[in-house]
Write an enzyme that holds these catalytic residues in place. Structure first.
Site, short mmCIF file in Angstrom:
data_model
loop_
_atom_site.label_atom_id
_atom_site.label_comp_id
_atom_site.label_asym_id
_atom_site.label_seq_id
_atom_site.Cartn_x
_atom_site.Cartn_y
_atom_site.Cartn_z
N GLY A 1 0.36 -5.15 0.70
CA GLY A 1 -0.88 -5.15 -0.08
C GLY A 1 -0.68 -5.75 -1.47
N ALA B 1 0.86 -1.18 0.00
CA ALA B 1 0.00 0.00 0.00
C ALA B 1 0.90 1.23 0.00
CB ALA B 1 -0.87 -0.01 1.25
N GLU C 1 4.58 -5.72 6.76
CA GLU C 1 3.87 -4.66 7.49
C GLU C 1 4.36 -4.47 8.92
OE1 GLU C 1 2.48 -6.75 5.38
OE2 GLU C 1 0.85 -5.82 4.26
N GLU D 1 -1.04 -9.31 -0.96
CA GLU D 1 -2.43 -9.58 -0.57
C GLU D 1 -3.37 -9.63 -1.78
OE1 GLU D 1 -2.31 -6.51 2.61
OE2 GLU D 1 -3.20 -8.08 3.85
#
Ligand code: 3H9
Length: 694
Positions: A103, A63, A126, A106
C-alpha cells in the site's frame, strides 16, 4: 489529521509526514490522517503543492497487516487515499526512502511524481502474504512501466532497488536528499501546472501472447498458492477493462484473498517469523548480545563451506580450519565454486566476488582461532569426535568465545560438559545448502547464558537467517518432526501405496517435491542408510510388510546401479518398474494383497503425525510456541508456507480430526505414536494450537 500524520510547511509546499513507527504501516488512523492532510493542502491558499513522506526509518511498508483479521468498520480504505490523491487540485510528490512496499508504493503511484533515496527500494510484496495489491497497484504499475514488468514485480513480490526503479520508470529521480528533491519538484510542477495522473496513462503497447504465456507459467509455478494467479489475472485486467471497473474487480479479489485460508496462513507465518526472532519468555528483552567481530568454522565439507559463505556474505571475516592441506584445498574449491557461479550468473560483481573470497582464511590448526569471538564446528556427526574437538578448542580460544556445534541430533549438553565456561556453548544447526536455506535452529542447552542466546539471535539477523530457538533433544524441532513425517510416508508404502503415489499425494497438498523424489535426488543409497537410522518402529505384530526389507533391497539395487525410484524421461519422472516389481515380490512372499491408499489418508496421517509430535515438543518445552514449529518446517523442510506450517494446518483441519487420526495410527503402529497429552488436553478443552502462540 491524526497524531500519526502531520502537515509541515516548507514555504509554499505542504509536506505530509506519516509518523507511525516502526514501519509507518498504513493503519486506518494513518489513512484517515493522510486524507485529512490532503484536504488541508487543497484548501490552504498559501500552499501550492504537496510532498508525501514519512518520519523515522522508512517510507510506508504497506497496509497494517495486524488490521487484516478485523478491519475497523467504516474506516477509509487505501483506495480512498489514492482517490483523494487523484482528485487533489495540487500536485503531490512522493519522497521515498527505506522500503516503499505494498500500500505504501500504491499511494506513491497515485502521487503525481516520485523521488527516491539511492539506498531505497520499492515493491508490491502482497503475494508473499497471500494477497494481491488491493489499492490500484495492479492497474497503475502496468500503466507506468508496462504489463510484463508489472507482472514480474507483482507476482514475485521482490524488492526493486532504487536504480532499477528509476530505469523502469517507477520513480522519476534518485537523490540522497529525497525530501529536498521532492519539494523542488513539487514547486516546479505547481509552476508549470503539470499534474500527470498514472490512472490516465494508456498501458504501453505489448506482446499479448508473451504476457499470457508468462501469466500461465506463474500459475504453474505457484504450486497450489492462489495469490500469484489472482494477481496475474488482475494485471491482465489492466489490458482489457477500463480503469475504474478494474479497480473494483481488484478490490473484490483482494478481499476474497484476505478472508481466505491461504492469506491467513501466510500472515500467520509472517508474524511467526518475527516472534521466533525475539528472545523467549523468561529472558529480559533488553539482554545485550556479545560482540562478534571475528569467527571460525571447523570442517570444510558441504556444511562447513556453506556456513563460511554465509558469514563472509554478511561482511564478517572467517577462518576455516581443516585437518590437512588437501582438505583445505577441497574446502577452498567448494567455496570458490559457489562464488564463481554467482559471478557467472551476474549475482555478484567482480569486486564483490573478490571481497567475499578475501574474507575467508584457511588454516590446518585450531590455534588459528585463538582470537575468534565465535567458532562453529561442522565436523563429522560423532559425539566423541566433537567432544575431543571442543576440549582442544577450550584450551585455545578465549574464555568468552562462543562455541557452537552444527550437529543435527547430538546432545549439546555433552559438548558443554567438556569445556571451560559451558555458558557459551550452544547449537547452530544450519540446513543444507547452508548458504541457501534460510532456517537456523539455535539449540539452547540449559547452561547457556542469556547473552549467549542474544548473540545467536543477533548473528542470525546479521547473516540473514530465520532463527528458531529449540531445546536439546534428539533431532531438535525440525528433524524430530521430519522423522515422523518420513515414517508415515514409509508406512503408506506398507499400507499399499507406491512411492510415486505418496509423492503425488504430498505434492498435490503443496510440497515442492515428495519424499521419495527427494530421496531419488540424494541417491537411494543415502536414502537407505538414513532409513536404517530411522528404522520403522511399527508394531511387529501388525499385519504389514516389514518395509525395511524391500527398502534395503532397493537400496542395494540403487547402490549397485546408481538408480533411484524413478526413471527420468524428457524432464518427466516415471516410476522405475524394478521398484514396483520388488514391492510386489515382497508383498507376495508374505501373502499380502496390496490395496490402494487414498491421497487424503496419506495427507492427513502425515499432518497428524507431525502435529502430534509438535504437541510433544511443546509439552517438553523444546519449542516455546507452536508458531516456532511452523516457521521451522516452512523454512527448513519445504512445508508449503501457504498452509502455515504443521501446527497451523492442524488447527485448520480441526484438532479433533487430528487426534482421531493419531489414535488410529497408534492402534496400528504402536510406540512413538502415543497421542500427545497436550493434544488431548486441547481437544478436551475445545482449544487449538493458535491459543498457545504468544
Ligand atoms: C498491503 O499493503 C495491502 C495493500 O495492497 C493495500 C490493500 C487495500 N503491518 O520485518 P521487521 C512490523 S499488504 C504491520 O522485523 P525489517 C513487524 O511486525 C502489506 N506491521 O523489520 C515488526 O514488528 P515487531 C504489504 C508490520 O527491517 C516491525 O514492523 N507489505 C508491517 O527486517 C519490524 O519489522 C508487506 O508485506 C505491516 N505491513 O523489515 C511488507 N511490516 O517489531 C511487510 C512490518 O513488533 N514487511 N511490520 O515485531 C516487511 O517486508 C518488513 O517488515 C520490512 C522491514 C522490509 C518492511
Amino acid at each position: 489529521m491524526t497524531d500519526l500524520v502531520r502537515l509541515e510547511r516548507n514555504e509554499d509546499i505542504g509536506v505530509i509526514v506519516i509518523d507511525h513507527p516502526p514501519v509507518n504501516a498504513l493503519s486506518s488512523a494513518v489513512r484517515q490522517g493522510v486524507i485529512d492532510a490532503l484536504e488541508t493542502l487543497a484548501n490552504d491558499l498559501t500552499l501550492k503543492a504537496g510532498v508525501l513522506t514519512c518520519a523515522t526509518r522508512t517510507f510506508v511498508a504497506g497496509a497494517d497487516i495486524r488490521e487484516f483479521d478485523n478491519p475497523p468498520p467504516g474506516a477509509k480504505t487505501t483506495n480512498d487515499v489514492c482517490r483523494a490523491l487523484d482528485q487533489s487540485p495540487k500536485p503531490v510528490v512522493a519522497a521515498l526512502f527505506g522500503t516503499a512496499l505494498g500500500g505504501g508504493l500504491e499511494i506513491a503511484l497515485a502521487c503525481h511524481a516520485r523521488v527516491i533515496s539511492p539506498d531505497g527500494a520499492v515493491g508490491l510484496p502482497e503475494v508473499k502474504i497471500g494477497l494481491l495489491p488491493g489499492a490500484g497497484g495492479t492497474q497503475r504499475l502496468p500503466r507506468l512501466i508496462g504489463a510484463l514488468h508489472a507482472l514480474d514485480i507483482i507476482t514475485s513480490g521482490r524488492h526493486v532497488p532504487a536504480a532499477e526503479a528509476l530505469k523502469l520508470g517507477i520513480v522519476d529521480e534518485i537523490g540522497t536528499d529525497h525530501r529536498g528533491l521532492a519539494i523542488n519538484r513539487a514547486r516546479a510542477m505547481a509552476q508549470t501546472g503539470e499534474m500527470p495522473r498514472v490512472r490516465d496513462l494508456a498501458v504501453p503497447e505489448m506482446d499479448r501472447a508473451a504476457f499470457d504465456k508468462a501469466a500461465d507459467a506463474i500459475r504453474k509455478k505457484a504450486r497450489g498458492a492462489v495469490a500469484p494467479g489472482e494477481a496475474a489475472a488482475s494485471v491482465a485486467r489492466a489490458l482489457d477493462v477500463p480503469f475504474d471497473d478494474a479497480i473494483l474487480a481488484e478490490s473484490a479479489a483482494f478481499h476474497a484473498l484476505r478472508t481466505g485460508p491461504q492469506s491467513k496462513a501466510l500472515r500467520h507465518i509472517f508474524m511467526a517469523e518475527r516472534a521466533a526472532g525475539k528472545l523467549p519468555p523468561g529472558i529480559a528483552a533488553d539482554t545485550q548480545p556479545w560482540t562478534i567481530r571475528s569467527t571460525g568454522v571447523i570442517g570444510g565439507g558441504t556444511m562447513g563451506a556453506g556456513i563460511a559463505i554465509c558469514i563472509a556474505d554478511s561482511g564478517l571475516p572467517v577462518t576455516l580450519v581443516e585437518v590437512s592441506d588437501a582438505a583445505v584445498e577441497g574446502a577452498r574449491g567448494r567455496i570458490a565454486a559457489v562464488y564463481d557461479r554467482q559471478l557467472k550468473q551476474g549475482r555478484l560483481s567482480e569486486a564483490e566476488h573478490a571481497h567475499r573470497l578475501s574474507r575467508i582464511d584457511f588454516a590446518t590448526d585450531v590455534k588459528a582461532l585463538a582470537d575468534a569471538d565465535l567458532v562453529i564446528e561442522a565436523i563429522i556427526e560423532n559425539l566423541e569426535a566433537k567432544q575431543d574437538l571442543f576440549r582442544r578448542l577450550s584450551a585455545v580460544v578465549r574464555r568468552d568465545a562462543v562455541l557452537a556445534s552444527n550437529t543435527s541430533y547430538l546432545n549439546i549438553e555433552l559438548l558443554a560438559d567438556v569445556v571451560d565456561n559451558p555458558e557459551r556453548v550452544l547449537g547452530l544447526h544450519f540446513f543444507s545448502p547452508a548458504h541457501v536455506m534460510r532456517l537456523l535452529e539455535i539449540v539452547r542447552p540449559k547452561r547457556l547464558a542469556a547473552a549467549g542466546l542474544a548473540t545467536a539471535l543477533a548473528l542470525a539477523k546479521r547473516i540473514r537467517k530465520q532463527p528458531v530457538i529449540a531445546g536439546v533433544c534428539d533431532g531438535f524441532i525440525g528433524n524430530r518432526l521430519f522423522a515422523h513425517w518420513r515414517l508415515q510416508t514409509d508406512f503408506a508404502l506398507e499400507d499399499g501405496a507406491l512411492p510415486h503415489e505418496v509423492d503425488a499425494a504430498l505434492e498435490a497438498w503443496g510440497l515442492a517435491m515428495g519424499p521419495f523424489a527427494v530421496g531419488d535426488l540424494s541417491g537411494l543409497d543415502i536414502g537407505w542408510s538414513n532409513r536404517k537410522r530411522l528404522a520403522p518402529t511399527r508394531n511387529p505384530a501388525a499385519r504389514y510388510v516389514p518395509i525395511a526389507d524391500w527398502i534395503c533391497e532397493l537400496g542395494r539395487y540403487g547402490q549397485k546401479t546408481g538408480a533411484g525410484w524413478y526413471l527420468h524421461k524428457d524432464g518427466k519422472r516415471e516410476i522405475d518398474p524394478v521398484v514396483t516389481a520388488l514391492v510386489e515380490k515382497a508383498s507376495a512372499a508374505r501373502g499380502i494383497t496390496r490395496k490402494p491408499v487414498s491421497a487424503e489418508r496419506i495427507q492427513l496421517r502425515v499432518l497428524a503425525a507431525m502435529a502430534n509430535e509438535g504437541a510433544k515438543i511443546l509439552g517438553e518445552g523444546i519449542a516455546s510456541r507452536p508458531s516456532d514449529i511452523d516457521v521451522t518446517l516452512v523454512h527448513g523442510y519445504g512445508f508449503p508456507a501457504w498452509r502455515g506450517g504443521p501446527m497451523h494446518a492442524a488447527d485448520a483441519v480441526g484438532l479433533e480430526t487430528i487426534l482421531a487420526a493419531v489414535r488410529d495410527m497408534y492402534a496400528e503402529s504402536g510406540p512413538g505414536l502415543e497421542p500427545a497429552p497436550l493434544l488431548e488436553q486441547l481437544v478436551a478443552t475445545g482449544q487449538n494450537f493458535a491459543s498457545l502462540n504468544r
